[in-house]
Enzyme design. Structure first.
Site, short mmCIF file in Angstrom:
data_model
loop_
_atom_site.label_atom_id
_atom_site.label_comp_id
_atom_site.label_asym_id
_atom_site.label_seq_id
_atom_site.Cartn_x
_atom_site.Cartn_y
_atom_site.Cartn_z
N ALA A 62 29.67 5.09 -12.65
CA ALA A 62 28.69 5.11 -13.72
C ALA A 62 27.40 4.50 -13.18
O ALA A 62 27.42 3.84 -12.14
CB ALA A 62 29.20 4.28 -14.89
N GLY A 101 33.67 5.50 -12.17
CA GLY A 101 33.59 6.70 -13.00
C GLY A 101 33.69 7.98 -12.19
O GLY A 101 34.15 9.01 -12.69
N GLU A 104 37.22 8.62 -11.85
CA GLU A 104 37.72 9.01 -13.18
C GLU A 104 37.39 10.48 -13.46
O GLU A 104 38.20 11.22 -14.03
CB GLU A 104 37.15 8.07 -14.24
N GLU A 124 35.62 -1.35 -10.52
CA GLU A 124 34.99 -1.95 -11.71
C GLU A 124 35.29 -3.44 -11.84
O GLU A 124 34.44 -4.22 -12.29
CB GLU A 124 35.49 -1.23 -12.98
N1 T1G Z 1 24.78 2.62 -10.22
C1 T1G Z 1 23.46 2.44 -9.95
N2 T1G Z 1 22.94 2.22 -8.70
C2 T1G Z 1 23.80 2.22 -7.69
C3 T1G Z 1 25.21 2.39 -7.88
C4 T1G Z 1 25.68 2.62 -9.21
N3 T1G Z 1 26.98 2.82 -9.49
N4 T1G Z 1 25.80 2.31 -6.67
C5 T1G Z 1 24.82 2.10 -5.78
N5 T1G Z 1 23.63 2.03 -6.37
C6 T1G Z 1 22.33 1.84 -5.70
C7 T1G Z 1 22.20 0.48 -5.03
O1 T1G Z 1 21.76 -0.50 -5.92
C8 T1G Z 1 21.17 0.76 -3.94
O2 T1G Z 1 19.91 0.74 -4.53
C9 T1G Z 1 21.49 2.20 -3.53
O3 T1G Z 1 22.24 2.75 -4.63
C10 T1G Z 1 22.34 2.29 -2.30
O4 T1G Z 1 23.48 1.49 -2.47
C11 T1G Z 1 32.99 3.86 -16.65
C12 T1G Z 1 32.19 1.34 -15.75
C13 T1G Z 1 28.55 3.58 -3.12
C14 T1G Z 1 29.73 2.18 -1.50
O5 T1G Z 1 31.03 -0.21 -8.38
O6 T1G Z 1 29.85 0.19 -3.93
O7 T1G Z 1 31.93 3.39 -12.94
O8 T1G Z 1 18.96 -1.17 -3.31
O9 T1G Z 1 22.92 -0.17 -0.68
O10 T1G Z 1 25.91 0.30 1.37
O11 T1G Z 1 34.68 3.20 -15.28
O12 T1G Z 1 26.68 1.34 -3.38
O13 T1G Z 1 18.51 1.14 -2.54
O14 T1G Z 1 17.52 0.33 -4.71
O15 T1G Z 1 25.18 -0.19 -1.81
O16 T1G Z 1 25.84 2.84 1.45
C15 T1G Z 1 31.65 1.59 -10.32
C16 T1G Z 1 29.00 0.69 -6.54
C17 T1G Z 1 30.55 1.48 -11.31
C18 T1G Z 1 30.26 1.38 -6.81
C19 T1G Z 1 27.33 2.80 -1.12
N6 T1G Z 1 31.10 1.90 -9.02
N7 T1G Z 1 28.34 1.12 -5.33
O17 T1G Z 1 27.12 1.66 -0.34
O18 T1G Z 1 24.56 1.66 -0.25
S1 T1G Z 1 31.18 0.99 -12.89
C20 T1G Z 1 30.83 0.96 -8.14
C21 T1G Z 1 28.82 0.80 -4.10
C22 T1G Z 1 31.96 2.38 -13.50
C23 T1G Z 1 33.34 3.46 -15.28
C24 T1G Z 1 32.73 2.21 -14.79
C25 T1G Z 1 27.97 1.17 -2.93
C26 T1G Z 1 28.42 2.46 -2.20
P1 T1G Z 1 18.65 0.23 -3.71
P2 T1G Z 1 24.03 0.57 -1.27
P3 T1G Z 1 25.85 1.61 0.67
#
Ligand code: T1G
Length: 683
Positions: A62, A101, A104, A124
């Site tokens: 998400a 998500g 999911e 999450e």
């Molecule tokens: N939402 C918004 N921005 C995101 C994002 C996300 N999910 N993931 C990454 N970014 C932005 C990050 O801030 C950065 O921005 C840029 O993308 C590059 O990321 C309903 C509730 C995918 C492994 O927890 O683990 O789904 O600094 O530097 O090292 O169940 O990003 O460039 O402006 O980390 O190559 C669950 C989170 C969400 C995964 C890539 N998902 N992301 O790593 O790049 S909750 C996560 C990561 C959810 C549902 C629920 C990593 C990555 P900027 P980066 P990277």
């Protein structure tokens, strides 16, 4: 340009999301996916659907930036249900990372094909949440309870190969063949009568032993202590076993919303963005030159030098390590090998990887062997004259364009740089012990440190798996300067009647892995102590004079058994009381609240002064220093975010209340002003 586009290939509809950087499932993407499923349903020529993403990854979850904002329809649970209820088979084509998500959505699809290099996970819990779009109910039905517990409660992703073994992925393919193979697969199964629907599967959900949850809670109790989300995750999976799907998702939603509105998730989301913000150096252009670091030199093969070397060896960067004497060199390189072999014994690396890392190490007794290094890090005794001696020698032998770094943890990097002819190539790289384990790296920017040296150091930190934070030059930089403010109060509280055990317990209850006196015993109370000059002027000196040097002598502020379990010492308590009496300090009962306020509020204040002086770029950097360098509990977000949470007015009032017992404290004007205006450190 919509984030989601569709095209047909024969009877297959290909739904492509292109929402850089990580195809987060923001409102526009959710609306696009819903519209695409509508198209699939209404187009008779379409007999199967492939869901895929452009760019470097499948949906990485998400959109976290939308959390806490008014919800925009359709919600992700609805989108996933729409996909799952499609009567035409839907295939997810996964590359990069299918996370949160994103996984999911893939679980809503009837089939999943993944590139061998892909990773799949539900992280999450690391954001203080739980999977909120059916993941807690669909995953255990697909992979079974044990695997689901592991994936959801740890939040760690699994490889595509492991996912195939678990039955989470139906087929593996090469990344560059993914789209074509997914379309061929979709066309292949299009004619089948029925397709697997995750939410209705029950072939695996009841296979787990009854005590699976009790055993899991017991096994992970210590690791999960203080966090709210893990227990909620376990409860959702219990619901998946005990209830029909429709009931289970209600439990999921309820617990999800409770966490979403809680302080821990707000703190952990802050940590997510703070970790990424820390990589940015505000006044450096994004295209600043990055220098190649192909060979590293390290001076000093002691505890720090050895640990620092391992970071580069593990990243396949050759290291030459220099010591004065053969015996010290052998001891140092021996410890490096032993550390690797211990890690291999735990099955975390292979024996081949041990040899590969050790193969990159060149021991030496001569500075001349550092002449062709791109980066040289000094890790010698923490004394200015020794540092200057080393840098003067380095200046003579290092090649032009080599970065000269000091691992000093307190000293003036400008003064060290000034003893070379190339201060612009000098920087502080402050690692934390054990340096091969601790994630924090304080990058200390001298007044003359060049932009390319800074940018290169920040990039290198990511290469060796560190969370790096830029600090300006001051005594103790960001972390140790704030630690001194805390230690000062810890010592004062001791004199006023609080005992080591009580003070440490207050920080343990707050969520720290250990308190100040346990830390002292671990590091060694004799650090910097000299028997010849000892004069019983502090409790610490008296303890050292009594042979109480800490864990290494089996006694310090505590007594230790052979398993290093600590017990409070009546002898120490008597020494403390006696010392206080001799210093004319009146002893009294002190409450845990007072102890917590007097240990933590001065740290926050010191953090505010550090911000005022521009030593730290931003408040969230200070939070990263304390999370990754000093074990500050992440579910409170770090000292500055925690202060924002409890209110800066509360911190200022607490400091004023205890002011008489903090004679040296200079209240931050910036913090006082923000407190009066209801402001926060973190925007
Ligand atoms: N939402 C918004 N921005 C995101 C994002 C996300 N999910 N993931 C990454 N970014 C932005 C990050 O801030 C950065 O921005 C840029 O993308 C590059 O990321 C309903 C509730 C995918 C492994 O927890 O683990 O789904 O600094 O530097 O090292 O169940 O990003 O460039 O402006 O980390 O190559 C669950 C989170 C969400 C995964 C890539 N998902 N992301 O790593 O790049 S909750 C996560 C990561 C959810 C549902 C629920 C990593 C990555 P900027 P980066 P990277």
């Amino acid at each position: 340009m919509s984030a989601v586009s569709t095209r047909t290939d024969g009877n297959v509809l290909i739904v492509t999301t292109d929402n850089p950087p990580v195809n987060a499932l923001g409102a526009a993407v959710r609306q696009g996916l819903s519209a695409a499923m509508e198209q699939a349903r209404n187009d008779d020529a379409v007999e199967a659907v492939v869901i895929r993403c452009d760019g470097r990854t499948f949906h990485a979850g998400a959109d976290i930036t939308e959390f806490g904002k008014p919800p925009v329809e359709p919600g992700l649970p609805t989108v996933v249900d729409t996909i799952e209820s499609c009567t035409k088979p839907v295939v997810a084509a996964i590359h990069g990372t299918a996370l949160g998500g994103g996984l999911e959505v893939a679980l809503g699809c009837h089939y999943r094909i993944a590139a061998k290099s892909a990773k799949l996970g539900l992280p999450e819990v690391k954001l203080g949440l739980l999977p909120g779009a059916g993941g807690t109910q669909r995953l255990p039905r697909v992979v079974g309870v044990e695997a689901a517990l592991d994936m959801i409660v740890t939040g760690n992703p699994v490889s595509a190969t492991k996912a195939e073994t678990l039955g989470l992925v139906d087929r593996l393919t090469e990344a560059d063949a993914l789209e074509a193979d997914a379309i061929a697969f979709a066309r292949d199964i299009a004619g089948r009568d029925s397709h697997p629907v995750s939410s209705r599967r029950d072939d695996r959900i009841h296979a787990a032993p009854d005590d699976v949850f009790a055993k899991f809670r017991q096994k992970n109790a210590r690791k999960l202590k203080g966090f709210d989300a893990p227990e909620a995750c376990i409860q959702t999976i219990e619901a998946a076993v005990a209830k029909p799907y429709e009931e289970g998702v209600k439990v999921e939603r309820e617990l999800f919303m409770a966490l979403m509105n809680g302080t821990q998730s707000a703190a952990l989301r802050h940590v997510f963005f703070a970790e990424r913000a820390a990589q940015k150096i505000d006044d450096l252009p994004r295209d600043t030159e990055i220098l190649p670091i192909r060979k590293v030199g390290i001076i000093g093969a002691g505890t720090m030098g050895g640990g620092i070397a391992m970071n580069f060896l593990s990243a396949d960067i050759p290291v030459t390590i220099v010591e004065m004497k053969q015996e010290a060199l052998d001891r140092g390189t021996g410890i490096i090998r032993k550390n690797y072999e211990n890690t291999a014994k735990k099955g975390r690396i292979t024996d081949a990887q041990v040899e590969q890392a050790m193969g990159h190490l060149t021991p030496s007794l001569s500075y001349d062997d550092l002449a062709d290094c791109d980066l040289i890090i000094e890790a010698v005794f923490e004394l200015m004259e020794i540092k200057k001696e080393v840098f003067t020698k380095l200046d003579a032998i290092a090649k032009p364009g080599a970065i000269l770094a000091s691992n000093t943890s307190y000293l003036d990097v400008n003064e060290i740089a000034a003893c070379t002819s190339r201060p612009e190539w000098v920087i502080g790289l402050h690692f934390f012990s054990p340096a091969n384990v601790m994630k924090l790296l304080e990058i200390v920017r001298g007044d003359k440190t060049a932009a390319n040296v800074l940018a290169t150091s920040m990039k290198l930190a990511k290469t060796i798996g560190k969370v790096a934070v830029i600090s300006g030059v001051c005594h103790g930089f960001i972390g140790n300067r704030m630690l001194s403010a805390r230690q000062e109060q810890a010592n004062a509280l001791l004199m006023e009647g609080a005992l080591p055990d009580q003070i440490d317990r207050v920080l343990l209850d707050f969520g720290f892995p250990m308190g100040p006196f346990q830390m002292g015993d671990l590091a060694g109370l004799d650090l910097g102590w000299k028997k010849e000059t000892s004069s019983s002027s502090t409790v610490r000196e008296v303890l050292c004079e009594r042979g109480r040097w800490g864990q290494k002598t089996g006694k310090g502020f505590y007594d230790y058994d052979d398993k290093r379990q600590r017990t409070p010492s009546e002898e120490v308590n008597a020494i403390v009381r006696d010392f206080a009496r001799k210093s004319g300090k009146e002893q009294r009962e002190i409450s845990d609240d007072e102890i917590r306020e007097r240990l933590l509020y001065p740290m926050v204040n010191e953090g505010a002064l550090i911000l005022e002086e521009g030593i730290a770029q931003r408040a969230s950097d200070i939070d990263m220093v304390w999370l990754y360098g000093y074990g500050w509990p992440s579910y409170t977000g770090g000292p500055m975010f925690w202060a924002d949470t409890i209110g800066l007015d509360t911190v200022v009032a607490g400091l004023e209340k205890h002011g008489a017992r903090m004679p040296g404290l200079k209240l931050s004007a910036m913090m006082k002003d923000k407190a009066e205006k209801g402001g926060r450190f973190n925007g």
